[in-house]
Design an enzyme around this catalytic site. Sequence first.
Site, short mmCIF file in Angstrom:
data_model
loop_
_atom_site.label_atom_id
_atom_site.label_comp_id
_atom_site.label_asym_id
_atom_site.label_seq_id
_atom_site.Cartn_x
_atom_site.Cartn_y
_atom_site.Cartn_z
N HIS A 145 66.22 33.59 112.79
CA HIS A 145 65.71 34.81 113.82
C HIS A 145 66.84 35.79 114.07
O HIS A 145 66.45 36.87 114.37
CB HIS A 145 64.98 34.33 115.13
CG HIS A 145 63.92 33.48 114.84
ND1 HIS A 145 63.40 32.48 115.85
CD2 HIS A 145 63.05 33.17 113.87
CE1 HIS A 145 62.12 31.87 115.43
NE2 HIS A 145 62.09 32.25 114.22
N HIS A 154 61.20 24.53 115.29
CA HIS A 154 61.33 25.43 114.24
C HIS A 154 62.42 26.01 113.94
O HIS A 154 62.56 26.76 112.71
CB HIS A 154 60.06 26.69 114.50
CG HIS A 154 60.55 27.18 115.91
ND1 HIS A 154 61.70 27.96 116.09
CD2 HIS A 154 59.79 27.47 117.01
CE1 HIS A 154 61.70 28.65 117.45
NE2 HIS A 154 60.73 28.33 117.78
N HIS A 155 63.71 25.54 114.59
CA HIS A 155 65.02 25.73 114.17
C HIS A 155 65.33 27.17 114.16
O HIS A 155 66.09 28.12 113.25
CB HIS A 155 65.37 25.10 112.70
CG HIS A 155 64.93 23.61 112.66
ND1 HIS A 155 65.60 22.78 113.47
CD2 HIS A 155 63.84 23.00 112.33
CE1 HIS A 155 64.98 21.57 112.98
NE2 HIS A 155 63.90 21.89 112.33
N CYS A 156 64.51 28.00 114.99
CA CYS A 156 64.95 29.62 114.91
C CYS A 156 64.44 30.03 113.70
O CYS A 156 65.31 30.92 113.05
CB CYS A 156 66.25 30.06 115.53
SG CYS A 156 66.46 29.54 117.30
N ALA A 157 63.50 29.41 112.96
CA ALA A 157 63.33 30.04 111.54
C ALA A 157 61.88 29.82 111.51
O ALA A 157 61.08 29.37 110.36
CB ALA A 157 63.91 29.09 110.43
#
Length: 406
Positions: A124, A362-365
């Site tokens: 992100h 979501h792993h900043c993705a």
Amino acid sequence: MTFSVEQVRADFPVLNREVNGQPLVYLDSAASAQKPEAVIGAEAEFYRHGYAAVHRGIHTLSAEATARMEAVRQQAATFLNAGSAEEVVFVRGTTEGINLVANSWGNANVGAGDNIIISEMEHHANIVPWQMLCARVGAELRVIPLNPDGTLQLDVVPGLFDPRTRLLAITEVSNVLGTENPLAALIALAHQHGAKVLVDGAQAVMHHPVDVQALGCDFYVFSAHKLYGPTGIGVLYARSELLQTMAPWEGGGSMIATVSLTEGTTWNQAPWRFEAGTPNTGGIIGLGAALTYVSQLGLTQIAEYEQTLMRYALDALRAVPDLILYGPAQRKGVIAFNLGQHHAYDVGSFLDNYGIAVRTGHHCAMPLMARYQVPAMCRASLAMYNTTEEVDRLVAGLQRIRKLLG
């Protein structure tokens, strides 16, 4: 020197602790790596015996602290093979470095009708600043799609560029899939079209040597805390001819040359005009210690050890029934997976009960999660202090969870 994982592990105090009655298996270094005693000690020593405000005093402590800070700037330049220390800006981390470029270089060079290219695998931090810039100026954000195995659809890339392309912002290594992107070819293509290139190196600098001059990128960013250094400090490399033309995006002390209520303000030289306020000097000292630590171990040796460990881990995990692996066969640093239809949070919670730390979510993705049509994944990340025995414990934990949850 010969790489010894046993000697490396002895340098990290936290690896001696237990979690839930089990020896800690720390597989979350891609989120934030643990710190060696050399880093902890260097920062503590600075605060005990050498702390003072930098660039603000004539007394001995201030002069010493300033010299130490600027020595780390040179050290970071050497680490990246930058052309000079004046191409290195200290930032809070990768996120701030990207936002700095978006708000300084971007505001001046991207306008209505222009476009910026990113990829579908970006964190992100390498999506949102460009979305915000495009919304401000009326530019278009274009996206390189992924193949099912998590590699870029390279055949699509040339068609995304046109004379209005101003920037390619691309990760070197995916924080979810471990995909290592072909930077040399992408950078060359971007430059052929007159576009600049920003590389997100947050998931790369701990895994292999980086040479920004050989890459030919215009900007490169990374965070210390993923490189076994402190939180709250990172590095933005920017080519001198670009950095010298960029306006500051934050105002305050240190970044000025003169301030007048009637005649306005003039800026300090780069890179200091991008470092408003009192810097995180202790973090910078810790960053220097981390750079020294990994450089003494040898990033080439670290890379060889980690790649051997990665092959072992992938082979072992492929033997777990119902385990879904995401990403290419050739990867660095991370292994994303789900266990059957069980939610990643449940799997991660069970693993934590067994003393095994993995990342879930979501792993900043989030666009990448949407690409694979899942709400979340588990992610085990492998660092230079991890071992085959720890991989075996992860596999055993997953086998146990599978039996418990059915």
